[in-house]
Design an enzyme around this catalytic site. Structure first.
Site, short mmCIF file in Angstrom:
data_model
loop_
_atom_site.label_atom_id
_atom_site.label_comp_id
_atom_site.label_asym_id
_atom_site.label_seq_id
_atom_site.Cartn_x
_atom_site.Cartn_y
_atom_site.Cartn_z
N ASP A 21 0.87 -1.18 0.00
CA ASP A 21 0.00 0.00 0.00
C ASP A 21 0.90 1.23 0.00
O ASP A 21 1.49 1.58 1.03
CB ASP A 21 -0.91 -0.01 1.24
N ASP A 93 -6.62 5.83 4.67
CA ASP A 93 -5.18 5.95 4.88
C ASP A 93 -4.70 5.39 6.22
O ASP A 93 -4.02 6.08 6.99
CB ASP A 93 -4.74 7.42 4.73
N HIS A 136 -5.36 11.91 14.00
CA HIS A 136 -6.41 11.78 12.97
C HIS A 136 -7.58 10.90 13.42
O HIS A 136 -8.63 10.90 12.78
CB HIS A 136 -5.84 11.19 11.68
N ASP A 173 2.39 18.93 13.65
CA ASP A 173 2.43 17.93 12.57
C ASP A 173 1.96 18.64 11.28
O ASP A 173 1.20 19.60 11.34
CB ASP A 173 1.47 16.79 12.91
N HIS A 175 0.02 17.52 9.01
CA HIS A 175 -1.38 17.21 8.67
C HIS A 175 -2.32 17.82 9.70
O HIS A 175 -1.95 17.97 10.86
CB HIS A 175 -1.59 15.70 8.63
N ASP A 266 6.76 15.56 10.38
CA ASP A 266 6.59 15.59 8.92
C ASP A 266 6.52 17.03 8.43
O ASP A 266 6.43 17.30 7.24
CB ASP A 266 5.37 14.78 8.47
N TYR A 306 8.34 11.15 8.60
CA TYR A 306 8.60 9.98 7.74
C TYR A 306 9.93 10.01 7.03
O TYR A 306 10.23 9.13 6.24
CB TYR A 306 7.43 9.82 6.76
#
Ligand code: X5A
Ligand code: ZN
Length: 508
Positions: A21, A93, A136, A173, A175, A266, A306
């Site tokens: 994935d 995700d 999330h 972060d 996101h 990230d 990451y």
């Protein structure tokens, strides 16, 4: 009180993606291993207090999740590979593994352990290195590599257990932690700040509620602050600008009793998700800037990150600062980019009804535009070449960098025939700012001046100036002196010398 906690257990490295994935393959056990190893090799791990961690209880998980969702996740250790894949597909995700439920309970437990040790004064601050991340995940859903919302649960736990009425959650972060936003959007006791890659909603998770006008709901209105980044490549300067112009003013006004950080790295340079350009050192400074709030009660909890080297360095910078070491040197802090200015301006404007620190935005803009009039133009409008130099090389760069909401052009005398075209040109040029909102104040004027300026204000191109001649040396010196004085504050006023290769070419 002193000491920093480092909460970690290698058990949380024991789950991984079991199928192909491309979206999920970046979320690996190495993320935790490299972070911990880097802390050890720099001698930072040894300087921290360590505490054993435990799984969170069901009761704790239910502080932010539904019974149905917990029961569903509880089944995952018993599913076959095929069943795990199918289970995963209902969410966006994220992936499951037979050991992820155990690790997710450890991640929540570690975060609560950190909060408890800080709240009971065993340490001043600390960091929890956890997997899976949390910000999330939602009441009824796993999302974005997250299973349980570690920080949201810990915040509710802290509210209940220590009777807190003001908790600040800073989500750096890259996101948007929409799970945290949903959890507290109606709750004025938890102030949530998140910056995130947004690109006008073309970046995951593509939510309208991540934009700057997501301010919270009902009693919680004003206690959710979203700063969307609409361009990639944001730098240290943009991050600092966001802290100085948005987060810190509100944070000091809010006066939290506890600060939690959703610490995703990230947002650092080299990350395959974030595509931003801030250096790992910036996290030392962001940490430092938050350490003076809430009597230093600061809990840093890992989220994303990451790029292994960027992640490890950023974690080290953060922990080193928590331990009280001096903050690192930041290379080249300068002007934020235009897109960052725009985002910050929008957040401040939409929050001015909620926060006193943003009440006088309009006045500040006006003041600064007025301050442009303190520039000494080279004497005499006879030297029109110098005037144009002043406009193009000094006034406009500062004006563009400042990005005013309103331009006020104050003209003292505008009565000589020669001056009118210059002022009319300036009026035209200034309409490129503030979406064309220009106010021209003429103190003394002639019909001709009024007509000329009126034409420019109505959108006619400025009148031709004819040949300007050569600027006078003394005026150009005066201009250069002003530029020298101002260049430290205005990135667009910077200049370098000509390169030697240019000199070589210039030689006869
Ligand atoms: C914690 C975190 C990112 C999910 C990205 C999905 N999640 N495209 O950084
Ligand atoms: Zn992230």
């Amino acid at each position: 009180m002193s000491g920093s906690a480092l909460i970690y257990d290698k058990e949380m490295t024991r789950y991984k993606l079991l199928w192909t994935d491309p979206v999920c393959e970046i979320e690996t056990p190495e993320r935790l291993m490299v972070s911990y190893e880097a802390l050890k090799s720099k001698g930072l791990e040894q300087r921290c207090e360590s505490f054993p961690i435990r799984e969170a209880t069901e009761e704790e998980i239910l502080l932010a999740h539904s019974k149905e969702y917990l029961e569903a996740v509880k089944q995952t250790p018993h599913l076959s590979l095929e069943e795990l894949r199918t289970f995963t597909q209902q969410y966006s995700d994220v992936y499951f593994h037979p050991n992820i439920y155990h690790c997710a309970k450890m991640a929540v437990g570690a975060t609560i352990q950190l909060v408890d040790n800080v709240m009971t004064g065993k340490v001043r601050n600390g960091m929890a290195l956890v997997r899976p991340p949390g910000h999330h995940s939602q009441r009824n859903a796993a999302n974005g590599f997250c299973v349980f919302n570690n920080v949201a649960i810990a915040a509710v736990h802290a509210k209940n257990h220590y009777n807190l009425s003001r908790i600040l959650i800073v989500d750096w972060d890259i996101h948007h932690g929409q799970g945290v936003q949903y959890c507290f959007e109606e709750d004025p006791s938890v102030l949530y700040f998140s910056w995130h890659r947004y690109e006008h909603r073309s970046f995951w998770p593509y939510l309208a509620e991540s934009d700057f006008d997501g301010v919270g709901k009902g009693k919680g209105a004003g206690f959710n602050i979203n700063l969307p980044w609409n361009k990639v490549g944001m730098t240290n300067s943009d991050y600092l600008y966001a802290f100085f112009q948005v987060l810190l003013p509100v944070a000091y006004e809010f006066d939290p009793e506890l600060v939690l950080i959703c610490a995703g790295f990230d947002s650092a340079i080299g990350d395959p998700e974030g595509h931003m350009c801030a250096s790992p050192e910036i996290f030392g400074h962001l940490t430092h800037l938050l350490m003076s709030l809430a009597k230093g009660r600061l809990c840093v909890v890992l989220e994303g990150g990451y790029n292994m080297s960027s992640l490890a360095q950023s974690v080290c910078q953060t922990v080193q600062t928590l331990l009280g070491d001096p903050t690192p040197v930041l290379a080249s802090v300068g002007s934020p980019c235009h897109s960052a200015l725009e985002s910050v301006q929008n957040v401040r404007a939409v929050h001015q009804n909620y926060w006193n620190c943003f009440k006088h935005i309009g006045e500040q803009e006006l003041l600064c535009v007025r301050s442009l009039s303190f520039l000494h133009f080279p004497q005499g409008l006879h030297d029109r070449a110098s005037v144009m130099q002043a406009v193009l090389c000094l006034l406009l760069p500062m004006a563009y960098e400042f990005d005013p909401g309103l331009v006020v052009q104050v003209l003292g005398k505008c009565n000589s025939k020669q001056e009118v075209p210059i002022w009319a040109q300036l009026t035209s040029l200034l309409q490129g700012l503030a979406q064309g909102k220009t106010l021209a104040l003429l103190q003394v004027s002639t019909d001709m001046a009024r007509a000329g300026l009126w034409a420019s204000l109505s959108g006619s191109p400025g009148p031709s100036l004819g040949p300007l001649g050569t600027p006078l040396a003394e005026n150009m010196e005066a201009l250069e002196a002003q530029r020298q004085r101002l260049k430290s504050q205005w990135g667009l006023l910077l200049k370098t010398g000509v390169s030697s290769i240019f000199n070589d070419f210039a030689k006869p």
